[in-house]
Write an enzyme that holds these catalytic residues in place. Structure first.
Site, PDB file in Angstrom:
ATOM      1  N   ASP A 437       0.852  -1.190   0.000  1.00 22.72           N
ATOM      2  CA  ASP A 437       0.000   0.000   0.000  1.00 22.72           C
ATOM      3  C   ASP A 437       0.892   1.245   0.000  1.00 22.72           C
ATOM      4  OD1 ASP A 437      -2.263   1.571   0.153  1.00 22.72           O
ATOM      5  OD2 ASP A 437      -2.720   1.095   2.237  1.00 22.72           O
ATOM      6  N   GLU A 440       2.450   5.133  -4.137  1.00 18.91           N
ATOM      7  CA  GLU A 440       2.310   6.024  -5.305  1.00 18.91           C
ATOM      8  C   GLU A 440       3.569   6.862  -5.595  1.00 18.91           C
ATOM      9  OE1 GLU A 440      -1.114   4.391  -4.005  1.00 18.91           O
ATOM     10  OE2 GLU A 440      -0.035   5.820  -2.750  1.00 18.91           O
ATOM     11  N   ASP A1322     -66.617  -8.335  11.711  1.00 16.79           N
ATOM     12  CA  ASP A1322     -65.289  -8.946  11.708  1.00 16.79           C
ATOM     13  C   ASP A1322     -65.363 -10.303  12.417  1.00 16.79           C
ATOM     14  OD1 ASP A1322     -61.988  -7.715  12.833  1.00 16.79           O
ATOM     15  OD2 ASP A1322     -62.591  -9.237  11.370  1.00 16.79           O
ATOM     16  N   GLU A1325     -65.483 -15.835  10.547  1.00 11.41           N
ATOM     17  CA  GLU A1325     -65.127 -17.014   9.739  1.00 11.41           C
ATOM     18  C   GLU A1325     -65.842 -18.279  10.191  1.00 11.41           C
ATOM     19  OE1 GLU A1325     -62.801 -14.729  10.929  1.00 11.41           O
ATOM     20  OE2 GLU A1325     -62.712 -13.806   8.970  1.00 11.41           O
ATOM     21  N   ASP A1429     -56.067  -8.550   7.535  1.00  5.38           N
ATOM     22  CA  ASP A1429     -55.026  -8.026   8.418  1.00  5.38           C
ATOM     23  C   ASP A1429     -53.662  -8.139   7.759  1.00  5.38           C
ATOM     24  OD1 ASP A1429     -56.708  -9.429  11.339  1.00  5.38           O
ATOM     25  OD2 ASP A1429     -57.106  -7.630  10.157  1.00  5.38           O
TER      26      ASP A1429
END
Length: 1660
Positions: A437, A440, A1322, A1325, A1429
């Protein structure tokens, strides 16, 4: 001479051309007179275009090779130059411009004059002009000009060289190293400096190489490359001509031009010059984790362990400079990293590797305890450093350890020192590879600790546009001395020279092991030894995007081992960003997660072992490891031929101009297309599908489109991966490291192309040794499929395991693999044998257990056999085996096709016709069971051997057939249907004919106009027993819609053996979860675009199974078979005919079309009052407010909570202001209150509650629902069954007229105290919180609770009683007949609806609205429905559209979903997009509220609701047409455009009636909506709406409620058709009356005269 042509008709054209070719002559202040340089001055109105540009008075002449007389730009112009050119190969031209005196030239190991014999002389390629000197480079085949310097003159001074060339196209790629936002360059006067630097402008590497396409549209795919071998600081400017200008401040012009027929060939030619890439060790292709500053080795190990624990593939662990003692090279911290010498072994134990870092800069300080820093001392003694300009004093700078010197890797002394130091250190700290590293070279001081001298090297006459505009910023003084020359010349070679030195060090340490080097700074040729990462990026959505152009460029530069820091180096990464980055990073060749000091961890396991990130990362890393043999082979190809690994799409599809700019997708080699998600919140992505056949890697499905953009569904855990047809990819079973995966068997993925052919190859060596290719110590396979799969080994010099190929997966382009396959393998070392393959998918064939030996050649052959898709399942339960199958009299035969039943009915299984009688009105048959087969497959459910069949021709477009037991009465559904009084006896009028088949019995219904069989039950498997009935039918096509209620992922059903259960249940929406209602109705589209509908009138628990035949199987647990078929023939007519049968939908009150608010959890009446005031203050249209069960005292129906005592007065005041109010009522009634509860007491008195059959008990069947005991503390942590605070509840039997009367009484009493306008029912069912009854002990026949066959219902192991009543419960029909709850369970909500609607009308005297949760066919006559829901999630948006479209089919148009979701917190953008979508639900209710966010949210909500309110007259008219004609309101596009088959699959757009198209945004952070080929902007405040030409829509000015909007005038929107016509209608009444209304028609004669403002829209 300066010329600008601005005359005549060519003014604009000539100005543009000349401006595009202006070459800058003036770089500083205009005060340095442009004319003094004999340049041209012409100001223009764009600053980036040069005003001062070269004239023809600059440059050189070719005859004398002398400079033409002209002023100097920067002094010290070279007066005489030499030009040299040679064709080094057939495809490589080199030309140099040099001086007679020695100037710096790059000492590159591969730069030499190549002695060759090219097939053509240089004159075929290069043309010289003489005065001034210029050169033109042409392609020899077609004389196409590629590089032309005639437009301006050559400049060659001591420290300033300039050359400009025009190029043939703007398709330019390369030049680096920079962060380029796109792969293709912007040529709009962009200048890029090239000079290695640890900075953000000119970056770490130095690459003056670019590739350019010959043609602007890439018509022929030809390309060329240009490389300037010059290491001095420079800049290149790209301009629109197109042209390129080089400005270098030293060296020479040494150009190479590479000619290619394709972009890929250009790269290959370039790499032949600079050196082809190294093959990295196999293990280096694994996933890697790193960070700067773990703090201690203990923390490193913690990271290692937690990532190991997740089980994700994880190969390599790094340590950054924090492992060092004070960041000094060749040391380690003996306190925090005391066990570092043993760390590599710790990793090796689990098959992992360890990589550490070294920087070039060497500290001058002492070590801890004032000990000598021997590395520095030895380097000083050997003269290893870069020196100051005096050549004797080491240049001092500052890097991580403090004051430092810098090794001069161009010096042999330094190289020897570096190798020696590395060898010493490697003996102390074992590791597997090296990361270098800061090379440069980087320096924290400007130049040196002393600064830099003022001379022409540190301050040259011209400085390119580099970082800070200072040559030595963040690096060394330019006059520093190195062995190769002044740092001014060799600066950009620092990393290159360090790589060369490090390669020698690695060879010394690792010997024959290949190891890995990773460098930050690079120069052309580095790829021969090292990989590279893209540097110090940041955790943001830009850098994840820009990494792809970076990788593609380094593919051009010859460094294919490339990648970016996954999840970003700087800054904290969000989970979403890191998750998406881990997905794409799994396909970086160098795949490393790395971040910086001071930021949160971002290794995958940091986010949690069960996180979506870990699951997603693991998934894609497993795919990476599966494909590593393919990736490794790509590196072999890069090493031997120079092919790219990560490949731009345009390299493969270079003649397609659409690919020239693609840089958000990339390829692995030729064959794997990677489409990542690179933006936040995106789950749908517009991606390009190149012109080839492609297969989805994960689903293995073939894409049906090509050479176009497509919208991909890519949820948060998904990215796009596609295999190209024609590929054979080698694979290997993955593991957590390559140490283990390389021990596993290998396989092939064979993806056939359009010609049913494919090819591929495999390179394989030991993965670690050096020089295996050069030494021939490897294995190489060629794969080819042309009818036969040939596996051919052309190099076999590898010690190999005994097995190689264990499976092959074939993806078939023409679906030829849909059936059984027999495989034959031919080999030179063993005899033929057969393998039973597995067909995983209709286009995917798996050949398993091949066990082929490495190094041998094989031929694989297979053939197709028919049959499997015509099997009908005889054992739909789990755990089928041959014994169970044959016991049922069925056939057991395995299949290679996934999901195909192995147990299936014989062809004659079923019934036979015994008698038949036909009349003009129908057919009557008696049928008997084929007793060849056993009597019953289901104990306790005996077969019924003789059945009666009746076929009724009710009308021209409707028939019925009914199958029942004529000897014993069976339950039949008590739902009245509307059939004509008289049958249709005229055969000519009937759209259908009916054919009866025998052995097995079946009914065929044929559409006479087309001959299409829309029903054909003449297939085996028909069963009729007491508790199990099954019938199958072939379908007319694969396009089937309907069946419910359940959450479907698409509107059109998937017919690949999917089964859907139906049985009403308190079950929130979920995949394959039977929900609240039951609708055994479907619509089928025929291939002729005709439509039909089929209803099975049966209310018992049931399921339906689709199979690809195409066919459908019904299974029901009782009753009879009673089918109704309507013939359409259009989809809209199907619904009209169906609702004529079951009953037309109710017309809701006008106000119920307004916006509505509700939530479960209002604390008190004050909260509702505050919400109401906030909504009014925000000006949001709002008509209806709800109260959920929290308004009740202890959830008791009809009893007001003390916290809501003010609610009646609040309701009254709201209603006075035009508002409406709706209360919820559940059916369950508390039955063991401690004081009188009138509703229960009167129910007992009227005997309305469901009880046991009298022969079992006279007691009520008790359940538990919401009501609580009085004076208890609720413990919510307890499960439902042990919540002792719940009261016992009784369930009213709404079939009974006495129950309806009792229900009316209770509602009326409640209304007298608490006024309301509508009711919400509601939990019907019916739902119970205990299973069956309190205590769970259901009386009577246990088979009713646990029937012999159980459909695939939610929690089916708990029986039918789960979360509801015992099936043995008794109900009484209105005619007094007793029925079992087993039979009528799914009718409970239906039976609840009419008494509630009647009560509402009775007590209010107005129409109002009732909304119910549970429904059955004909419920729509009385009620609307919400979709239950749901959850606050993005997928619920499009699923709500599917749900609404299905309920449109079911005859319940007043429907919608809970806007923003019922469960879970809503996210801002999602809720806002849902508000926009929900504004176009017929039933528009938010279960949250739009003022709970911010002003922006409220404003956007108000705006979209204003649109809704504007169009309410149109919506109300649609509701009227549904009520009177059966039309749909929410309308699928296919209903209006059925002849456009694209619409048959559309479910993310919908219509209001025929005329309003709604295209909502249902994807997070989607700002442009892609609809087929159209892109529609969709900013956050916008929803796309379109009015269809040819229609007139009534409208009305909106207000805050319909109470006020209805007072405003009406208007018309007139949208003309192509023929200039339009029509429409308006229904209008008082909005809530029970009978008064009138209707207007527009666009045709009508009597009413109305003055209506009109908005006209024309097609012109």
């Amino acid at each position: 001479m300066c010329m600008l042509f601005v005359t005549s008709i060519f003014i604009i054209i000539n100005i543009i051309i000349i401006v595009y070719l202006l070459i800058t002559c003036l770089f500083t202040s205009p005060s340095l007179k442009c004319e003094q340089r004999r340049c041209c001055w012409s100001p223009v109105d764009e600053r980036h275009i040069p005003w001062c540009f070269f004239s023809i008075h600059h440059g050189y002449t070719a005859e004398s090779q002398e400079r033409m007389p002209s002023p100097s730009l920067f002094g010290e112009d070279i007066q005489e130059l030499s030009f040299q050119a040679e064709m080094q190969t057939n495809n490589r031209l080199r030309f140099k411009v040099i001086t007679d005196t020695q100037r710096f030239e790059v000492p590159h190991e591969h730069v030499k004059s190549v002695k060759s014999n090219p097939s053509s002389p240089v004159s075929d390629t290069v043309e010289i002009t003489h005065d001034p000197f210029a050169l033109i480079v042409r392609r020899k085949e077609n004389k196409k000009v590629l590089f032309d310097t005639r437009q301006t003159s050559l400049v060659f001074a001591d420290q300033y060289l300039q050359l400009t060339a025009t190029l043939p196209s703007s398709n330019i790629y390369g030049l680096g190293e920079h962060v380029h936002r796109h792969y293709r360059h912007d040529v709009n006067w962009r200048t890029w400096p090239i000079f290695t630097r640890d900075g953000m402008d000119n970056l770490y590497g130095h690459y003056p190489f670019f590739m350019c396409m010959d043609e602007g549209n890439a018509a022929n795919g030809k390309a060329f490359g240009v490389f300037l071998m010059n290491s001095n600081a420079m800049e290149v400017t790209l301009q629109p001509a197109p042209a390129i200008t080089y400005r270098a401040i030293g060296g020479i012009f040494d150009f190479y031009i590479f000619f290619g027929d394709t972009p890929e060939q250009v790269v290959q030619e370039f790499l032949e010059l600079i050196g082809r890439p190294v093959i990295p060790p196999y293990w280096s292709l694994g996933f890697q984790i790193s960070r700067w500053d773990y703090g201690s080795l203990a923390e490193v190990k913690k990271v290692v362990e937690r990532n190991r624990a997740t089980g994700l593939p994880y190969e390599i662990q790094y340590t950054d400079i924090d492992y060092m003692e004070n960041k000094m090279d060749f040391t380690y911290d003996k306190v925090k990293f005391s066990e570092l010498p043993q760390f590599a072994e710790y990793l090796h134990e689990k098959g992992q590797k360890y990589i550490l870092i070294l920087d070039p800069a060497i500290a001058t300080r002492k070590r801890e305890g004032n000990a000598a820093y021997e590395s520095y001392d030895r380097g000083t003694a050997q003269g290893a450093w870069v020196y100051e300009s005096d050549g004797t004093s080491p240049l001092l700078g500052e890097v991580w350890p403090g004051e430092t010197v810098f090794p001069d890797y161009t010096s042999e002394n330094c190289i020897q020192w570096w190798v020696d130091e590395y060898v010493r250190f490697s003996k102390e700290i074992k590791h597997d590879a090296l990361w270098i590293d800061m090379n440069e070279v980087a320096n924290f001081k400007k130049g040196s600790t002393k600064g830099c001298q003022a001379n022409n090297l540190n301050y040259p006459p011209y400085t390119p546009k580099i970082l800070d505009g200072v040559m030595y910023s963040k690096t060394l003084c330019m006059d520093a001395k190195q062995a190769w020359g002044s740092h001014y010349d060799v600066h950009s070679l620092y990393g290159y020279s360090m790589v060369l030195a490090t390669e020698k060090a690695l060879q010394q340490v690792f010997g024959e092991n290949r190891t890995l080097m990773l460098t930050r700074s690079s120069f052309p040729g580095v790829g021969k030894y090292s990989g590279h990462w893209l540097g110090d990026n940041a955790a943001n959505w830009n850098d994840i995007k820009w990494a792809i152009p970076g990788m593609l460029e380094f593919g051009l530069f010859g460094i294919p081992y490339i990648g970016a820091d996954i999840c970003g180096f700087f800054d904290n990464s969000s989970e979403e960003l890191c998750r998406r980055w881990m997905q794409v990073g799994a396909f970086y060749p160098f795949s490393r997660n790395h971040n910086a000091q001071g930021y949160e961890d971002q290794d995958p396991a940091f986010y949690g072992p069960d996180s979506l990130l870990v699951k997603s990362a693991k998934h894609y890393l497993i795919i990476r490891y599966t494909l590593l043999p393919y990736l490794y082979t790509l590196f072999y190809k890069a090493h031997t031929t120079g092919e790219t690994v990560v490949r731009p799409v345009m390299h493969e599809f270079y003649t397609d101009p659409n690919t020239l700019t693609i840089d958000r997708q990339f390829l692995w080699g030729k064959h794997l297309l990677i489409t990542p998600v690179l933006d936040p919140g995106v789950t749908k992505l517009t991606a390009y599908i190149p012109d080839a056949l492609w297969y989805n890697y994960e689903t293995m499905e073939q894409l049906t489109i090509r050479k176009t953009s497509v919208q991909m569904d890519l949820p948060g855990d998904t990215m796009g991966l596609h295999i190209r047809g024609g590929a054979i990819l080698p694979t290997q079973r993955p593991d957590v490291t390559t140490t283990y995966s390389r021990r596993h068997p290998m396989g092939l993925i064979v993806a056939l192309d359009d010609n049913n052919q494919a090819a591929g190859e495999l390179f394989w060596d030991d993965g670690d040794s050096r020089g295996t290719v050069e030494n021939g110590n490897f294995l190489h396979y060629q794969f080819s499929l042309k009818g036969l799969l040939e596996i051919w080994c052309d190099n076999d010099s590898l010690d190999k395991p005994s097995r190689f190929l264990c499976f092959a997966c074939l993806l078939d382009s023409n679906k030829t693999l849909r059936q059984s396959v027999v495989l034959r393998i031919a080999t030179t070392i063993q005899s033929n044998y057969f393998i039973v393959p597995t067909l995983h998918h209709t286009q995917v064939l798996f050949l398993r257990n091949l066990n082929l030996t490495l190094g041998e050649t094989y031929l694989v052959e297979w053939k197709v056999l028919p049959e499997d898709y015509h099997r009908f399942d005889c054992y739909p339960e789990n755990n089928a085996d041959e014994a169970k199958c044959t016991a049922r009299g069925c056939i057991w035969k395995t299949s290679e096709i996934a999901r195909v039943p192995w147990c299936f009915y014989p062809e004659d299984y079923g019934y036979r016709v015994t008698t038949i009688r036909e009349t003009m009105a129908g057919i009557t048959l008696d049928i008997s069971r084929n007793k060849k087969y056993r009597s019953s497959a289901y104990p306790g459910s005996p077969n019924i051997d003789t059945l009666r069949v009746e076929v009724y021709y009710h009308s021209s477009d409707m028939l019925q057939f009914k199958i029942w037991d004529p000897a014993t009465e069976r339950y039949e559904v008590p739902v009245p249907l509307s059939v004509p009084d008289a049958p249709e006896t005229d055969e000519n009028k009937r759209l259908y004919k009916v054919v009866v088949t025998n052995n097995p019995f079946g009914i065929q219904v044929i559409r006479k106009s087309t001959g299409t069989k829309i029903w054909d039950s003449s297939v085996p498997g028909f069963t009729f027993s007491d508790l199990f009935i099954q019938i199958s039918t072939k379908l007319s096509s694969e396009f089937v819609y309907g069946f419910g209620e359940t959450e479907h992922p698409t509107y059109k059903h998937d017919l690949n053996f999917h089964t859907w259960g139906m049985f009403s249940k308190d079950q929130p929406p979920g995949y394959k979860m039977n929900c609240y209602g039951v609708h055994p109705f479907y619509m089928g589209l025929e291939n002729t675009a005709d439509a039909h509908g089929v209803l099975l009138l049966n209310s018992n628990a049931m399921d339906v199974t689709f199979q690809p035949t195409p066919a459908l199987t019904y299974r029901t647990l009782g009753g009879i078979l009673d089918f109704y078929i309507v013939l359409g023939p259009t989809p809209e007519m199907v619904v009209q005919e169906y609702t004529a049968l079951i009953g037309r939908p109710v017309l809701p009150a006008y106000w119920s079309l307004g916006f509505q608010l509700c939530r479960y959890g209002y604390a008190n009446d004050s909260e509702i009052e505050s919400l109401y005031k906030d909504m009014r203050k925000a000006g949001i249209p709002y008509d209806v407010q709800y109260a959920d069960i929290d308004y009740m005292e202890r959830q008791l129906n009809f009893v007001l909570s003390p916290k809501f005592q003010r609610l009646p007065a609040l309701v009254d005041s709201m209603r006075e202001e035009g508002m409406r109010f709706i209360f919820i009522l559940d059916p369950a009634i508390s039955g063991n209150e401690t004081r009188s509860y009138p509703a229960f007491d009167r129910g007992i008195e009227a005997d309305v509650f469901i009880k046991w059959p009298k022969n079992l008990s006279d007691d009520i069947v008790w359940g538990k629902v919401w009501p609580d005991f009085p004076n208890v503390t609720v413990d919510e942590s307890l499960d439902w069954e042990t919540q002792i605070y719940r009261s016992y509840t009784a369930f009213p039997d709404f079939f009974r007229e006495r129950t309806a009367a009792w229900w009316l009484k209770e509602i009326k009493d409640f209304y007298e105290n608490t006024t309301f306008d509508g009711l919400w029912i509601d939990m019907n069912e019916p739902a119970s919180f205990v299973h069956g009854t309190v205590g769970g002990d259901c009386l009577g026949n246990e088979l009713l609770e646990f029937p012999p066959y159980m459909p695939p219902l939610e929690s089916k192991h708990m029986g039918l009683k789960h979360k509801t009543l015992c099936m043995n419960s008794e109900q009484i029909l209105s005619n007094g007949k007793a029925v079992r709850h087993y039979d009528v369970h799914s009718l409970y909500g239906w039976s609840h609806s009419k008494p509630t609607y009647d009560a509402l009308l009775n007590v209010t005297g107005k129409r109002g609205i009732v909304v119910t949760r549970s429904t059955y066919p004909s419920s729509g006559k009385w009620v609307g429905h919400w979709l239950g829901d749901n959850a606050a999630s993005w997928d619920q948006l499009f699923k709500s559209i599917i749900g609404m479209m299905e309920f449109s089919l079911f005859g319940i148009p007043y429907t919608g979903a809970d806007i923003c979701g019922f469960f879970n917190p809503a996210e801002y953008e999602m809720c806002l997009r849902w508000m926009q979508l929900g504004a176009f639900y017929p039933y528009s209710r938010n279960h949250n509220d739009p003022v709970s966010w911010d002003t922006t949210f409220a404003n956007i909500s108000r705006d979209v609701l204003n649109i809704r309110y504007t169009l309410l007259p149109y919506l109300y008219t649609l509701m009227f047409e549904a009520h009177t004609k059966g039309n749909t309101v929410i309308r699928p596009l296919l209903h209006e455009f059925v002849h456009d088959k694209v619409t048959w699959d559309i479910y993310k757009q919908f219509l209001w009636g025929p005329a309003l198209l709604i295209s909502p945004t249902i994807i997070k952070t989607l700002w442009v909506l892609q609809i087929c080929m159209f892109r529609m902007p969709t900013p956050l405040e916008h929803i796309n709406l379109h009015i269809r030409g040819g229609y007139i829509l009534p409208w009305q000015k909106p207000e805050i409620s319909t109470f006020y909007s209805r007072k405003n005038p009406l208007g018309l929107i007139v949208a003309l058709s192509d023929t200039g016509t339009a029509q429409g209608s308006l229904f209008w009444d008082d909005g809530e009356g029970i009978s008064k209304h009138f209707c207007l028609g527009f666009g045709k004669p009508f009597q009413h005269k109305v003055n209506i403002p009109t908005i006209a829209m024309s097609s012109t």
